[in-house]
Structures are given as structure tokens and as C-alpha cells.
Design a protein around this motif. Structure first.
Motif, PDB file in Angstrom:
ATOM      1  N   GLY A  71     -12.773  29.914  -2.400  1.00 23.12           N
ATOM      2  CA  GLY A  71     -13.391  28.941  -2.788  1.00 23.12           C
ATOM      3  C   GLY A  71     -13.937  27.649  -2.604  1.00 23.12           C
ATOM      4  N   SER A  72     -12.843  27.327  -1.717  1.00 28.18           N
ATOM      5  CA  SER A  72     -12.077  26.476  -0.784  1.00 28.18           C
ATOM      6  C   SER A  72     -12.960  26.379   0.737  1.00 28.18           C
ATOM      7  CB  SER A  72     -10.656  26.703   0.248  1.00 28.18           C
ATOM      8  OG  SER A  72      -9.480  26.545  -1.133  1.00 28.18           O
ATOM      9  N   TYR A  73     -13.241  24.612   1.122  1.00 25.84           N
ATOM     10  CA  TYR A  73     -14.605  24.952   2.001  1.00 25.84           C
ATOM     11  C   TYR A  73     -13.769  23.695   2.676  1.00 25.84           C
ATOM     12  CZ  TYR A  73     -16.754  20.831  -0.639  1.00 25.84           C
ATOM     13  OH  TYR A  73     -16.761  19.505  -1.133  1.00 25.84           O
ATOM     14  N   LYS A  74     -14.191  23.256   3.607  1.00 27.73           N
ATOM     15  CA  LYS A  74     -13.996  21.643   4.758  1.00 27.73           C
ATOM     16  C   LYS A  74     -14.919  21.946   6.060  1.00 27.73           C
ATOM     17  CE  LYS A  74      -9.987  20.092   6.413  1.00 27.73           C
ATOM     18  NZ  LYS A  74      -8.326  19.906   7.091  1.00 27.73           N
ATOM     19  N   THR A  86     -16.275  27.993   5.052  1.00 29.62           N
ATOM     20  CA  THR A  86     -15.409  28.596   3.649  1.00 29.62           C
ATOM     21  C   THR A  86     -14.509  30.175   3.515  1.00 29.62           C
ATOM     22  OG1 THR A  86     -17.173  29.907   3.557  1.00 29.62           O
ATOM     23  CG2 THR A  86     -17.816  27.795   3.329  1.00 29.62           C
ATOM     24  N   ARG A  87     -13.501  29.741   2.815  1.00 33.93           N
ATOM     25  CA  ARG A  87     -13.197  31.023   2.341  1.00 33.93           C
ATOM     26  C   ARG A  87     -13.600  31.563   0.930  1.00 33.93           C
ATOM     27  NH1 ARG A  87      -8.348  32.790   4.630  1.00 33.93           N
ATOM     28  NH2 ARG A  87      -7.890  31.039   4.617  1.00 33.93           N
ATOM     29  N   LYS A 113     -13.586  22.690  -3.286  1.00 32.09           N
ATOM     30  CA  LYS A 113     -13.396  24.459  -3.496  1.00 32.09           C
ATOM     31  C   LYS A 113     -14.914  23.912  -4.741  1.00 32.09           C
ATOM     32  CE  LYS A 113     -10.587  27.553  -6.373  1.00 32.09           C
ATOM     33  NZ  LYS A 113      -9.512  27.544  -6.550  1.00 32.09           N
ATOM     34  N   CYS A 114     -15.963  24.791  -3.897  1.00 34.22           N
ATOM     35  CA  CYS A 114     -17.224  25.543  -4.826  1.00 34.22           C
ATOM     36  C   CYS A 114     -17.386  26.708  -4.286  1.00 34.22           C
ATOM     37  CB  CYS A 114     -17.300  24.084  -4.799  1.00 34.22           C
ATOM     38  SG  CYS A 114     -18.341  23.827  -3.550  1.00 34.22           S
ATOM     39  N   ASP A 115     -18.401  27.391  -5.185  1.00 32.23           N
ATOM     40  CA  ASP A 115     -19.046  28.588  -5.054  1.00 32.23           C
ATOM     41  C   ASP A 115     -20.291  28.735  -4.585  1.00 32.23           C
ATOM     42  OD1 ASP A 115     -20.278  27.844  -7.312  1.00 32.23           O
ATOM     43  OD2 ASP A 115     -18.926  29.793  -8.210  1.00 32.23           O
ATOM     44  N   LYS A 116     -20.976  26.848  -4.086  1.00 30.77           N
ATOM     45  CA  LYS A 116     -22.369  26.917  -3.728  1.00 30.77           C
ATOM     46  C   LYS A 116     -22.327  25.388  -3.127  1.00 30.77           C
ATOM     47  CE  LYS A 116     -23.962  25.961  -8.600  1.00 30.77           C
ATOM     48  NZ  LYS A 116     -22.692  26.117  -9.225  1.00 30.77           N
ATOM     49  N   PHE A 117     -23.449  25.352  -2.234  1.00 28.68           N
ATOM     50  CA  PHE A 117     -23.675  23.969  -1.985  1.00 28.68           C
ATOM     51  C   PHE A 117     -24.832  23.988  -2.226  1.00 28.68           C
ATOM     52  CE2 PHE A 117     -20.397  25.932   0.921  1.00 28.68           C
ATOM     53  CZ  PHE A 117     -18.779  25.234   0.591  1.00 28.68           C
ATOM     54  N   VAL A 118     -24.914  22.511  -2.191  1.00 25.77           N
ATOM     55  CA  VAL A 118     -26.534  22.348  -2.644  1.00 25.77           C
ATOM     56  C   VAL A 118     -27.559  20.748  -1.498  1.00 25.77           C
ATOM     57  CG1 VAL A 118     -28.682  20.963  -4.067  1.00 25.77           C
ATOM     58  CG2 VAL A 118     -26.850  22.059  -5.347  1.00 25.77           C
ATOM     59  N   CYS A 119     -28.278  21.256  -0.708  1.00 21.44           N
ATOM     60  CA  CYS A 119     -28.834  20.455  -0.065  1.00 21.44           C
ATOM     61  C   CYS A 119     -28.517  18.973  -0.550  1.00 21.44           C
ATOM     62  CB  CYS A 119     -29.796  21.103   0.785  1.00 21.44           C
ATOM     63  SG  CYS A 119     -30.094  19.821   2.078  1.00 21.44           S
ATOM     64  N   PRO A 120     -28.120  18.183  -0.285  1.00 19.78           N
ATOM     65  CA  PRO A 120     -28.980  17.201  -0.772  1.00 19.78           C
ATOM     66  C   PRO A 120     -30.670  16.171  -0.800  1.00 19.78           C
ATOM     67  CG  PRO A 120     -27.310  16.658   0.915  1.00 19.78           C
ATOM     68  CD  PRO A 120     -28.071  17.582   1.485  1.00 19.78           C
ATOM     69  N   TYR A 121     -30.719  16.759   0.438  1.00 19.13           N
ATOM     70  CA  TYR A 121     -32.028  16.224   1.077  1.00 19.13           C
ATOM     71  C   TYR A 121     -33.611  16.648   0.039  1.00 19.13           C
ATOM     72  CZ  TYR A 121     -35.371  14.233   3.974  1.00 19.13           C
ATOM     73  OH  TYR A 121     -36.163  13.919   4.734  1.00 19.13           O
TER      74      TYR A 121
END
Length: 393
Positions: A71-74, A86-87, A113-121
């Protein structure tokens, strides 16, 4: 270290360093080498290096410790390429372009740390593996082939606590062949289980001006009289090549105590008689020390006369007390100061001298064997001639 071949190699290096110290000699090339001064200041050449080398070869994009848990990301920006690392739940790593398939908006920023990404646009939703999960208002937008609209994946490889990627999507590379014996050497160190302490960022001259300084100890006495030269002999080195990568050995001033150590046990004395600098072509230098380990990641730009260097720091053990944490922070600050003031600030003056046109060539002496090796390999990749034989040390 359980690898018998590496043990023997280190034993031989220790013996050579003892001989060099006794005779005040060093590992030398057959002859001197001239490199055009313009290669450090020519913007055309610089762009060619980025497109042909940095965007087509595996390069270091991070350390495993930067993504400690599932869940880590950078996010990072390397050479104007927006990256998302991401891991996943299974422990594997993904490297992706941080660009929404809809309009190119970056879907993540910073780290966490998260399991999803929401495009802010426009609120398109991606899993941390890059898969497109949801299109906001798909009933009005139109049907979407989600598999075809996932985040763009980059070739990625994780080994020895280091993460490598190719910045060109879809480019087939053989990571193990490229990293060769150097990654085996690093794997023996066990970086994957070390604690990631943090990083510092410094700025300097053209990336090759900076990198040249990591490849030799000829400058120790003049540039580091009160720091490195107190611990390490100046202008005494031994080199081993693994493809384009280098293992550079430096004798400490106490190396003569190894005469009392059985010859087949001198491999145990890294940091206790001699030190290594490990370089990974084209832009990474690793120095392991008992106090802390520094992984220098050089990134060209934003112009031909500049580079940004990320100094990553790791330690064998996670600090257990505030005092231990403070000591690591102080060591990181000290190393940053040494590299910036004693290397990179000098490099800026070197850059000015090269750009002035005072001399047509920069000359590397026979004792600067590592620099010669690096520049021959750089020319090898830039020429891209299938009939040309790879350089040998």
C-alpha cells in the motif's frame, strides 16, 4: 558473507591494497585519456545522454525502504518523467507514469499509504497497481475499455534493496544482465532489510562533473584534508568492473593491521581496513560505512550545467531511541555538508572552467582508471554500434 567467490575477490583486493600502500602505488590504466571539455557543456550532447542512456537503460528510481509496506506509494519526477511507485499486497513493486489516461493529470502526489488513487481533475479511480477501476459519470462520458486506459506501466526490477526502472514504456531490457555481478555484490549486503533513514538533496554542476568525483580518490588530500583524508589514503585505489559498473576499493590508514589477519579472512574487513564505493552506471554511487550508508542518485538537469543529487541514507538497524535517531540525523547532515561543500561546490568551479574554453580536453591520468572506464562506457552506449566491443577495465 556466504559467497565464496566474493570472499576470494575481497581477499585479493585487500592484498593488492596492502601492496599499494607499502609501495605507494595505485591501480593504473595503460595510458592517459582525453575527454572533450565540450562534452560537459554541450546541450546537444546532454540531451543525447538523457534520451539514449537515462531513458533507455535501467536506472535507480528508489530504495526498497521508501516503500516499506503493502500500500506504500511515492511520487517522483525524474528527467521530466512523472513517476508513481507503489508496493502491492504481494510485496511486488510497480513503477508507472503518474498521468491519468483521460487528460494526463497526475493522480497522486507526495508519498503515503493507500490502495487507490482518485484523479483530482475528473475523479477517475485507479488501483495501486494502476488498473482503472471507475470512470466518474461513465453513462454520460461514454463506454470505456478500462483495461486499455490503465496507468502506463514501466519496466521495473527490485533487488538488493534497490528499485530500478526504464523510463521508456514498453522497452524490453534484461535487468539481470545489465546489473550483472554488481547487483550480486549488493545483494550480499542485505540492503532489503535495512532501515531507510531519509534523504537529503543537493545541487551541483553537470552530472558528469559530479559523478567524476565519486570515481577516484586522487582528490582526497587536496579537497578533503580534514574529513576523508583523515581516514583514507589519498590516490591509492583498486578497481573491479562488472559490465559498466565499478567496485572501487580505498585503503584506510589503519590497513596495515590486516597483515595480522589470515589472508583468507580479510574479506570480513570492509570498513575495518578498507572501504568500497560501489557505482551503478550511469548515475549511482553507494558508500557503506558503519555509521550510515549513503546512496547517491545523480539526476541531470534542469540544464546542461546542473544536476540534482538525492542522497539516500540507510542503516542496518532501525533506531530504538530518540538519541539514536538524532545521531543518524546528525550523520546525514554532516555527510550532506561534506559532499556539498567539499565536492559539489568545487564542481561548480570546474564547470565554469570547462565551459570557458580554456582547454579543448579534460585529461584523466593513468591513476584515474575509474573515470576512464566510465567515460568509455558512456561513449559505448551513445554510439550504439552493435559491432563495437564493450569496454574492458
Amino acid at each position: 558473507m556466504s559467497n565464496p567467490d566474493k570472499q576470494q575477490e575481497y581477499n585479493l583486493i585487500a592484498a593488492r591494497l596492502l601492496e599499494h600502500v607499502a609501495q605507494r602505488t595505485t591501480d593504473m590504466a595503460d595510458q592517459k585519456m582525453a575527454v572533450p571539455s565540450s562534452s560537459y557543456s554541450d546541450p546537444v550532447r546532454w540531451k543525447q545522454e538523457i534520451e539514449t542512456v537515462f531513458k533507455r537503460l535501467p536506472i535507480l528510481v528508489g530504495l526498497s525502504g521508501e516503500l516499506p509496506d503493502p500500500g506504500s506509494y511515492k511520487t517522483k519526477n525524474m528527467l521530466d518523467v512523472p513517476l508513481l511507485l507503489t508496493r502491492l499486497k504481494d510485496g511486488s513493486v510497480r513503477a508507472m507514469l503518474n498521468a491519468c489516461a483521460h487528460r494526463g493529470m497526475q493522480v497522486a502526489e507526495g508519498e503515503g499509504k493507500c490502495d487507490k488513487f482518485v484523479c483530482p481533475y475528473h475523479a477517475w479511480l485507479y488501483g495501486n497497481d494502476g488498473a482503472l477501476k471507475r470512470v466518474y459519470g461513465e453513462e454520460t462520458y461514454g463506454e470505456v475499455d478500462k483495461a486499455a486506459m490503465s496507468l502506463t506501466q514501466l519496466p521495473v526490477y527490485e533487488s538488493g534493496g534497490l528499485i530500478f526502472a526504464v523510463l521508456t514504456p514498453g522497452l524490453e531490457v534484461d535487468f539481470k544482465d545489465f546489473l550483472g555481478g554488481m547487483i550480486e555484490d549488493i545483494e550480499n549486503l542485505g540492503f532489503a532489510d535495512w532501515h531507510y533513514c531519509g534523504q537529503r538533496v543537493i545541487h551541483g554542476a553537470n552530472w558528469k562533473v559530479a559523478y567524476d568525483g565519486y570515481l577516484e580518490g586522487y582528490h582526497f588530500a587536496a579537497a578533503h584534508p580534514k574529513t576523508i583524508n583523515q581516514r583514507t589514503y589519498s590516490n591509492i585505489m583498486d578497481f573491479r568492473g562488472y559490465g559498466p559498473h565499478l567496485l572501487i576499493a580505498f585503503p584506510q590508514r589503519n590497513i596495515e593491521k590486516l597483515k595480522e589477519v589470515p589472508e583468507n579472512e580479510r574479506y570480513k574487513h570492509e570498513n575495518d581496513g578498507y572501504d568500497f564505493v560501489r557505482t551503478i552506471f550511469p548515475n549511482t554511487s553507494i558508500f557503506v560505512a558503519p555509521e550510515i550508508t549513503q546512496v547517491a542518485q545523480l539526476i541531470p538537469g534542469p540544464t546542461v550545467g546542473e544536476n540534482t543529487t538525492i542522497l539516500h541514507y540507510i542503516h542496518r538497524h532501525k533506531p530504538e531511541t530518540a538519541e539514536e535517531t538524532q545521531k543518524l540525523e546528525e550523520m546525514m547532515d554532516w555527510l550532506q555538508e561534506v559532499v556539498q561543500t567539499e565536492d559539489y561546490d568545487l564542481g561548480l568551479k570546474v564547470q565554469g572552467g570547462m565551459a570557458s574554453g580554456a582547454f579543448e580536453n579534460v585529461t584523466f591520468g593513468r591513476n584515474e582508471r575509474g573515470n576512464q572506464y566510465f567515460h568509455r562506457w558512456l561513449d559505448y552506449y551513445l554510439n550504439d554500434d552493435p559491432q563495437r566491443q564493450p569496454p574492458q577495465l
